[in-house]
Motif scaffolding. Structure first.
Motif, PDB file in Angstrom:
ATOM      1  N   PRO A 137       0.832  -1.206   0.000  1.00 30.95           N
ATOM      2  CA  PRO A 137       0.000   0.000   0.000  1.00 30.95           C
ATOM      3  C   PRO A 137       0.862   1.250   0.000  1.00 30.95           C
ATOM      4  CG  PRO A 137      -0.735  -1.563   1.679  1.00 30.95           C
ATOM      5  CD  PRO A 137       0.584  -2.066   1.165  1.00 30.95           C
ATOM      6  N   ARG A 138       0.396   2.286  -0.677  1.00 30.88           N
ATOM      7  CA  ARG A 138       1.161   3.536  -0.742  1.00 30.88           C
ATOM      8  C   ARG A 138       1.393   4.127   0.642  1.00 30.88           C
ATOM      9  NH1 ARG A 138      -1.302   6.933  -5.918  1.00 30.88           N
ATOM     10  NH2 ARG A 138      -0.673   5.446  -7.545  1.00 30.88           N
ATOM     11  N   GLU A 139       0.378   4.001   1.509  1.00 31.43           N
ATOM     12  CA  GLU A 139       0.510   4.551   2.851  1.00 31.43           C
ATOM     13  C   GLU A 139       1.646   3.869   3.609  1.00 31.43           C
ATOM     14  OE1 GLU A 139      -2.153   5.205   6.915  1.00 31.43           O
ATOM     15  OE2 GLU A 139      -3.056   4.336   5.120  1.00 31.43           O
ATOM     16  N   PHE A 140       1.765   2.547   3.437  1.00 33.25           N
ATOM     17  CA  PHE A 140       2.842   1.802   4.100  1.00 33.25           C
ATOM     18  C   PHE A 140       4.194   2.276   3.582  1.00 33.25           C
ATOM     19  CE2 PHE A 140       5.934  -1.636   4.061  1.00 33.25           C
ATOM     20  CZ  PHE A 140       5.927  -2.049   5.386  1.00 33.25           C
ATOM     21  N   ILE A 141       4.310   2.443   2.277  1.00 36.36           N
ATOM     22  CA  ILE A 141       5.574   2.892   1.680  1.00 36.36           C
ATOM     23  C   ILE A 141       5.928   4.283   2.181  1.00 36.36           C
ATOM     24  CG2 ILE A 141       6.710   3.499  -0.488  1.00 36.36           C
ATOM     25  CD1 ILE A 141       4.997   1.336  -1.837  1.00 36.36           C
ATOM     26  N   ALA A 142       4.916   5.176   2.236  1.00 33.00           N
ATOM     27  CA  ALA A 142       5.168   6.544   2.704  1.00 33.00           C
ATOM     28  C   ALA A 142       5.625   6.544   4.154  1.00 33.00           C
ATOM     29  CB  ALA A 142       3.903   7.386   2.547  1.00 33.00           C
ATOM     30  N   GLN A 143       4.983   5.737   4.992  1.00 37.11           N
ATOM     31  CA  GLN A 143       5.376   5.668   6.401  1.00 37.11           C
ATOM     32  C   GLN A 143       6.776   5.098   6.564  1.00 37.11           C
ATOM     33  OE1 GLN A 143       2.245   3.376   8.213  1.00 37.11           O
ATOM     34  NE2 GLN A 143       0.866   5.128   8.423  1.00 37.11           N
ATOM     35  N   HIS A 144       7.110   4.112   5.716  1.00 38.29           N
ATOM     36  CA  HIS A 144       8.452   3.528   5.776  1.00 38.29           C
ATOM     37  C   HIS A 144       9.503   4.568   5.425  1.00 38.29           C
ATOM     38  CE1 HIS A 144      11.594   0.542   5.574  1.00 38.29           C
ATOM     39  NE2 HIS A 144      11.870   0.870   4.335  1.00 38.29           N
ATOM     40  N   LYS A 145       9.240   5.390   4.413  1.00 34.87           N
ATOM     41  CA  LYS A 145      10.189   6.437   4.033  1.00 34.87           C
ATOM     42  C   LYS A 145      10.303   7.493   5.126  1.00 34.87           C
ATOM     43  CE  LYS A 145       9.788   5.945  -0.995  1.00 34.87           C
ATOM     44  NZ  LYS A 145       9.369   6.576  -2.269  1.00 34.87           N
ATOM     45  N   GLN A 146       9.168   7.849   5.722  1.00 31.47           N
ATOM     46  CA  GLN A 146       9.199   8.812   6.823  1.00 31.47           C
ATOM     47  C   GLN A 146      10.053   8.290   7.975  1.00 31.47           C
ATOM     48  OE1 GLN A 146       5.097   9.405   7.826  1.00 31.47           O
ATOM     49  NE2 GLN A 146       4.621  10.507   5.932  1.00 31.47           N
ATOM     50  N   ARG A 147       9.894   7.004   8.278  1.00 31.78           N
ATOM     51  CA  ARG A 147      10.655   6.395   9.368  1.00 31.78           C
ATOM     52  C   ARG A 147      12.149   6.419   9.065  1.00 31.78           C
ATOM     53  NH1 ARG A 147       9.727   5.975  14.451  1.00 31.78           N
ATOM     54  NH2 ARG A 147      11.770   6.962  14.446  1.00 31.78           N
ATOM     55  N   ARG A 148      12.509   6.139   7.821  1.00 30.34           N
ATOM     56  CA  ARG A 148      13.919   6.171   7.431  1.00 30.34           C
ATOM     57  C   ARG A 148      14.495   7.577   7.575  1.00 30.34           C
ATOM     58  NH1 ARG A 148      13.409   3.464   1.703  1.00 30.34           N
ATOM     59  NH2 ARG A 148      15.332   4.639   1.321  1.00 30.34           N
ATOM     60  N   ILE A 149      13.726   8.573   7.196  1.00 32.46           N
ATOM     61  CA  ILE A 149      14.176   9.959   7.318  1.00 32.46           C
ATOM     62  C   ILE A 149      14.362  10.332   8.780  1.00 32.46           C
ATOM     63  CG2 ILE A 149      13.497  12.362   6.937  1.00 32.46           C
ATOM     64  CD1 ILE A 149      12.042  11.339   4.365  1.00 32.46           C
ATOM     65  N   MET A 150      13.394   9.965   9.613  1.00 31.93           N
ATOM     66  CA  MET A 150      13.478  10.267  11.041  1.00 31.93           C
ATOM     67  C   MET A 150      14.659   9.549  11.697  1.00 31.93           C
ATOM     68  SD  MET A 150       9.362  10.027  11.488  1.00 31.93           S
ATOM     69  CE  MET A 150       9.357   9.514  13.206  1.00 31.93           C
ATOM     70  N   TYR A 198      10.840  16.645   1.483  1.00 28.33           N
ATOM     71  CA  TYR A 198       9.954  17.807   1.515  1.00 28.33           C
ATOM     72  C   TYR A 198       8.507  17.459   1.197  1.00 28.33           C
ATOM     73  CZ  TYR A 198      13.852  20.968   2.234  1.00 28.33           C
ATOM     74  OH  TYR A 198      14.931  21.624   2.782  1.00 28.33           O
ATOM     75  N   ASP A 199       8.271  16.303   0.615  1.00 27.37           N
ATOM     76  CA  ASP A 199       6.890  15.845   0.436  1.00 27.37           C
ATOM     77  C   ASP A 199       6.276  15.425   1.772  1.00 27.37           C
ATOM     78  OD1 ASP A 199       6.806  16.264  -2.271  1.00 27.37           O
ATOM     79  OD2 ASP A 199       7.259  14.183  -2.817  1.00 27.37           O
ATOM     80  N   ASN A 200       7.134  15.071   2.745  1.00 28.59           N
ATOM     81  CA  ASN A 200       6.656  14.558   4.027  1.00 28.59           C
ATOM     82  C   ASN A 200       6.884  15.517   5.202  1.00 28.59           C
ATOM     83  OD1 ASN A 200       5.916  11.460   3.682  1.00 28.59           O
ATOM     84  ND2 ASN A 200       7.674  11.869   2.350  1.00 28.59           N
ATOM     85  N   PHE A 201       7.876  16.386   5.082  1.00 28.40           N
ATOM     86  CA  PHE A 201       8.202  17.293   6.183  1.00 28.40           C
ATOM     87  C   PHE A 201       8.511  18.683   5.622  1.00 28.40           C
ATOM     88  CE2 PHE A 201       9.672  13.016   7.328  1.00 28.40           C
ATOM     89  CZ  PHE A 201       8.992  12.809   8.520  1.00 28.40           C
ATOM     90  N   GLU A 202       8.269  19.700   6.439  1.00 33.82           N
ATOM     91  CA  GLU A 202       8.573  21.066   5.998  1.00 33.82           C
ATOM     92  C   GLU A 202      10.071  21.345   6.028  1.00 33.82           C
ATOM     93  OE1 GLU A 202       6.372  23.940   8.178  1.00 33.82           O
ATOM     94  OE2 GLU A 202       4.420  23.259   7.430  1.00 33.82           O
ATOM     95  N   GLY A 203      10.778  20.646   6.876  1.00 29.03           N
ATOM     96  CA  GLY A 203      12.212  20.883   6.964  1.00 29.03           C
ATOM     97  C   GLY A 203      12.836  20.085   8.083  1.00 29.03           C
TER      98      GLY A 203
END
Length: 218
Positions: free
Chosen positions: A26-39, A71-76
Motif C-alpha cells: 500500500p502507498r501509505e505503508f511505503i510513505a510511512q516507511h520512508k518517513q521512518r527512514r528519514i526520522m 519535503y513531500d513529508n516534512f517542511e524541513g
C-alpha cells in the motif's frame, strides 16, 4: 495444414506474461516507511554530529531518499526532528505505563510500580541510545520548539509519577518534579558519557532515589 505450418502458427502466438503473486505494498505503508527512514537518519546524524551541523543533504543521503521525498513529508529539518522526538516519546511513555501496570498486576504496590516503570524507561534508553541522545540531550539545544517538547514530555512523566507515588501530606508539593528531574539528570549524564547501553545498571540506584523520601518518612 502441414504439421510444420501448424507449429509455425503456434510459435507466432504471444506468450502470456508471468503474473507475480506478491501483492503490491500500500502507498501509505511505503510513505510511512520512508518517513521512518528519514526520522531515523536525522536521529543518527544528530547523535553523531549535533543538530546544527546536520544538513538536509546529510539526512537524505543517510536515509537513501530523494530531497523531494523529504519535503513531500516534512517542511524541513526541525519538523523531522519533532516527528522523531514525538514517536520516541510516545513509545517510551507507553512502555513505562505498561511496565508499571505489569508490576501492579503481579500483586505489587506502588514501590513495585515505580521500579517497573523505571525498568521500562531504562530499557528503552539501553535499546535506543541514538534516540535517547536525541531526546534527552540534543532536544535541549536544537531549537526553541524542541526544548519546549522536552519540557512538555518531562511534565508528562511528572504527572505519571504523581499518579503512582503515594499521597503523603508531609511531602512538598514539588516532590514529583524533584524526583523525575533527578532521574532525568542522572540518565542525561549516563548518555553524555557514552554509556546509554548500560542504562539498566542504574535501576537499583534510581529506584532507591525515588523511594527513599517516602520510606524515610514512614
Amino acid at each position: 495444414m502441414s504439421p510444420r505450418a501448424k507449429g509455425s502458427t503456434q510459435e507466432r502466438q504471444p506468450q502470456k506474461r508471468a503474473v507475480s503473486s506478491r501483492p503490491a505494498l500500500p502507498r501509505e505503508f511505503i510513505a510511512q516507511h520512508k518517513q521512518r527512514r528519514i526520522m531515523d537518519a536525522l536521529a543518527e546524524l544528530t547523535s553523531e554530529q549535533g543538530y546544527e551541523a546536520t544538513k538536509i543533504s546529510d539526512i537524505v543521503r543517510r536515509a537513501g531518499v530523494a530531497r523531494k521525498t523529504l519535503y513531500d513529508n516534512f517542511e524541513g529539518k526541525e519538523e523531522v526532528f519533532l516527528a522523531a522526538f514525538d514517536a520516541a516519546r510516545d513509545e517510551v511513555l507507553r512502555r513505562v505505563e505498561e511496565g508499571a501496570a505489569d508490576a501492579d498486576g503481579a500483586d505489587g504496590g506502588w514501590q513495585e510500580r515505580i521500579e517497573g516503570g523505571l525498568a521500562a524507561f531504562l530499557g528503552f534508553v539501553a535499546e535506543q541510545p541514538t534516540l535517547a541522545r536525541m531526546c534527552m540531550i540534543e532536544a535541549l539545544s536544537a531549537t526553541r520548539e524542541t526544548t519546549k517538547r522536552y519540557e512538555d514530555t518531562l511534565d508528562s512523566f511528572v504527572e505519571l509519577a504523581r499518579r503512582t507515588l503515594p499521597r503523603e501530606e508531609r511531602m512538598p508539593d514539588t516532590i514529583a518534579e524533584t524526583l523525575v528531574g533527578g532521574v532525568a539528570w542522572i540518565v542525561y549524564q549516563q548518555i553524555r558519557r557514552g554509556e546509554a547501553e548500560r542504562a539498566e545498571d542504574l535501576l537499583p540506584e534510581l529506584t532507591e532515589f525515588m523511594l527513599a523520601p517516602y520510606l524515610a518518612s514512614a
